[in-house]
Design a protein around this motif. Sequence first.
Motif, mmCIF file in Angstrom:
data_model
loop_
_atom_site.group_PDB
_atom_site.id
_atom_site.type_symbol
_atom_site.label_atom_id
_atom_site.label_comp_id
_atom_site.label_asym_id
_atom_site.label_seq_id
_atom_site.Cartn_x
_atom_site.Cartn_y
_atom_site.Cartn_z
ATOM 1 N N ALA A 10 0.831 -1.204 0.000
ATOM 2 C CA ALA A 10 0.000 0.000 0.000
ATOM 3 C C ALA A 10 0.869 1.258 0.000
ATOM 4 C CB ALA A 10 -0.933 -0.011 1.210
ATOM 5 N N GLU A 11 1.945 1.232 0.774
ATOM 6 C CA GLU A 11 2.829 2.397 0.826
ATOM 7 C C GLU A 11 3.500 2.650 -0.522
ATOM 8 O OE1 GLU A 11 5.962 4.564 3.776
ATOM 9 O OE2 GLU A 11 5.639 2.416 4.042
ATOM 10 N N THR A 12 3.906 1.584 -1.199
ATOM 11 C CA THR A 12 4.509 1.720 -2.527
ATOM 12 C C THR A 12 3.514 2.345 -3.508
ATOM 13 O OG1 THR A 12 5.990 -0.141 -2.137
ATOM 14 C CG2 THR A 12 5.566 0.437 -4.437
ATOM 15 N N LEU A 13 2.274 1.898 -3.444
ATOM 16 C CA LEU A 13 1.234 2.459 -4.309
ATOM 17 C C LEU A 13 1.030 3.941 -4.003
ATOM 18 C CD1 LEU A 13 -1.074 2.092 -6.402
ATOM 19 C CD2 LEU A 13 -2.553 1.609 -4.454
ATOM 20 N N LEU A 14 0.938 4.280 -2.732
ATOM 21 C CA LEU A 14 0.761 5.685 -2.352
ATOM 22 C C LEU A 14 1.922 6.538 -2.840
ATOM 23 C CD1 LEU A 14 -0.628 5.293 1.271
ATOM 24 C CD2 LEU A 14 -1.877 6.144 -0.726
ATOM 25 N N GLN A 15 3.147 6.040 -2.715
ATOM 26 C CA GLN A 15 4.313 6.790 -3.188
ATOM 27 C C GLN A 15 4.247 7.030 -4.693
ATOM 28 O OE1 GLN A 15 7.587 4.400 -1.801
ATOM 29 N NE2 GLN A 15 7.449 5.195 0.288
ATOM 30 N N SER A 16 3.842 6.006 -5.433
ATOM 31 C CA SER A 16 3.715 6.144 -6.883
ATOM 32 C C SER A 16 2.668 7.190 -7.242
ATOM 33 C CB SER A 16 3.357 4.792 -7.502
ATOM 34 O OG SER A 16 3.118 4.929 -8.873
ATOM 35 N N MET A 17 1.544 7.143 -6.550
ATOM 36 C CA MET A 17 0.486 8.118 -6.824
ATOM 37 C C MET A 17 0.928 9.518 -6.412
ATOM 38 S SD MET A 17 -2.967 5.996 -6.019
ATOM 39 C CE MET A 17 -3.957 7.242 -6.830
ATOM 40 N N VAL A 152 -6.133 -6.766 -1.530
ATOM 41 C CA VAL A 152 -4.904 -6.977 -2.316
ATOM 42 C C VAL A 152 -5.199 -6.829 -3.803
ATOM 43 C CG1 VAL A 152 -3.129 -8.659 -2.971
ATOM 44 C CG2 VAL A 152 -3.831 -8.457 -0.571
ATOM 45 N N ALA A 153 -6.284 -7.444 -4.252
ATOM 46 C CA ALA A 153 -6.635 -7.386 -5.675
ATOM 47 C C ALA A 153 -6.945 -5.955 -6.113
ATOM 48 C CB ALA A 153 -7.814 -8.305 -5.967
ATOM 49 N N ALA A 154 -7.559 -5.166 -5.241
ATOM 50 C CA ALA A 154 -7.838 -3.766 -5.579
ATOM 51 C C ALA A 154 -6.533 -2.988 -5.746
ATOM 52 C CB ALA A 154 -8.707 -3.128 -4.505
ATOM 53 N N LEU A 155 -5.562 -3.229 -4.858
ATOM 54 C CA LEU A 155 -4.261 -2.571 -5.007
ATOM 55 C C LEU A 155 -3.570 -3.031 -6.285
ATOM 56 C CD1 LEU A 155 -2.728 -2.540 -1.403
ATOM 57 C CD2 LEU A 155 -4.224 -0.860 -2.493
ATOM 58 N N ASP A 156 -3.680 -4.333 -6.588
ATOM 59 C CA ASP A 156 -3.094 -4.854 -7.826
ATOM 60 C C ASP A 156 -3.690 -4.165 -9.052
ATOM 61 O OD1 ASP A 156 -1.463 -6.673 -6.468
ATOM 62 O OD2 ASP A 156 -2.797 -8.380 -6.818
ATOM 63 N N LEU A 157 -5.001 -3.972 -9.045
ATOM 64 C CA LEU A 157 -5.655 -3.325 -10.180
ATOM 65 C C LEU A 157 -5.198 -1.875 -10.305
ATOM 66 C CD1 LEU A 157 -7.643 -3.453 -12.520
ATOM 67 C CD2 LEU A 157 -9.493 -2.970 -10.894
ATOM 68 N N LEU A 158 -5.087 -1.186 -9.187
ATOM 69 C CA LEU A 158 -4.581 0.192 -9.227
ATOM 70 C C LEU A 158 -3.152 0.230 -9.757
ATOM 71 C CD1 LEU A 158 -6.044 1.500 -5.876
ATOM 72 C CD2 LEU A 158 -6.437 2.531 -8.133
ATOM 73 N N GLU A 159 -2.312 -0.685 -9.276
ATOM 74 C CA GLU A 159 -0.927 -0.748 -9.766
ATOM 75 C C GLU A 159 -0.889 -0.998 -11.265
ATOM 76 O OE1 GLU A 159 0.692 -3.891 -7.391
ATOM 77 O OE2 GLU A 159 1.485 -2.511 -5.903
ATOM 78 N N ALA A 160 -1.718 -1.912 -11.736
ATOM 79 C CA ALA A 160 -1.752 -2.220 -13.162
ATOM 80 C C ALA A 160 -2.165 -0.991 -13.964
ATOM 81 C CB ALA A 160 -2.710 -3.378 -13.427
ATOM 82 N N LEU A 162 -1.678 2.050 -13.127
ATOM 83 C CA LEU A 162 -0.596 3.037 -13.052
ATOM 84 C C LEU A 162 0.681 2.537 -13.721
ATOM 85 C CD1 LEU A 162 -1.058 4.169 -9.358
ATOM 86 C CD2 LEU A 162 -1.676 5.459 -11.411
ATOM 87 N N GLY A 163 0.722 1.247 -14.053
ATOM 88 C CA GLY A 163 1.910 0.670 -14.652
ATOM 89 C C GLY A 163 3.034 0.467 -13.662
ATOM 90 N N THR A 164 2.679 0.227 -12.391
ATOM 91 C CA THR A 164 3.678 0.055 -11.338
ATOM 92 C C THR A 164 3.522 -1.267 -10.613
ATOM 93 O OG1 THR A 164 2.286 1.167 -9.708
ATOM 94 C CG2 THR A 164 3.850 2.540 -10.945
ATOM 95 N N ALA A 165 3.079 -2.288 -11.291
ATOM 96 C CA ALA A 165 2.734 -3.542 -10.627
ATOM 97 C C ALA A 165 3.903 -4.140 -9.829
ATOM 98 C CB ALA A 165 2.249 -4.564 -11.654
ATOM 99 N N THR A 166 3.585 -4.458 -8.583
ATOM 100 C CA THR A 166 4.471 -5.213 -7.710
ATOM 101 C C THR A 166 3.619 -6.263 -7.033
ATOM 102 O OG1 THR A 166 4.135 -3.737 -5.836
ATOM 103 C CG2 THR A 166 6.026 -3.275 -7.240
ATOM 104 N N ARG A 167 4.035 -7.483 -7.065
ATOM 105 C CA ARG A 167 3.239 -8.578 -6.513
ATOM 106 C C ARG A 167 3.521 -8.764 -5.032
ATOM 107 N NH1 ARG A 167 -0.971 -8.790 -9.146
ATOM 108 N NH2 ARG A 167 -0.532 -8.566 -11.314
ATOM 109 N N LEU A 168 2.456 -9.036 -4.275
ATOM 110 C CA LEU A 168 2.587 -9.354 -2.865
ATOM 111 C C LEU A 168 3.020 -10.792 -2.740
ATOM 112 C CD1 LEU A 168 2.144 -8.162 -0.043
ATOM 113 C CD2 LEU A 168 -0.185 -9.039 -0.139
#
Length: 169
Positions: A10-17, A152-160, A162-168
């Motif tokens: 979640a923190e990685t996603l927030l940083q990307s955004m 987790v899947a919602a974060l994955d979709l957001l990452e996808a 944004l083009g920043t996918a990282t797998r848990l």
Amino acid sequence: MFDPALLDKAETLLQSMRRRRLKLATAESCTGGLIAGLLTEIAGSSDVVERGFVVYSNEAKTGLLGVPEDVIAHYGAVSEVTARMMAEGALKNSLADIAVSVTGIAGPGGGSPEKPVGLVHFACASHHGLTAHRRLVFAKASRHDVRMKSAVAALDLLEAQLGTATRLA
């Protein structure tokens, strides 16, 4: 409350955004605010998380997000169409740049042969693209697991998106 690996994700996603100066809205049914709770567990998330909608009832989906009653009546609250309209409604009714939605059947009851327990629909909408959809079935998962796996899947979709996918792991 949250696994450290999930908090890191979640923190990685927030940083990307944050780097992209994007604001996020969530529209949650079966997760009941779990995704917004996960994101706001992280200090400084207020510069990214614009708002969260908990729309557990059909009336909330209609009243807060503008999902038409006839769409819910025809396709059901747990459907691709409803998930897409939830994400688009969250985007329209917020100051966010991107919105994620989740609607599903967490169980243990409420499923049917067409829509089994563990079925979850996700959507991600932004002002700069088409609304993405993902359908997952978390078969034989507990209510808790369906909800956590949905986060987790919602974060994955957001990452996808944004083009920043990282797998848990």
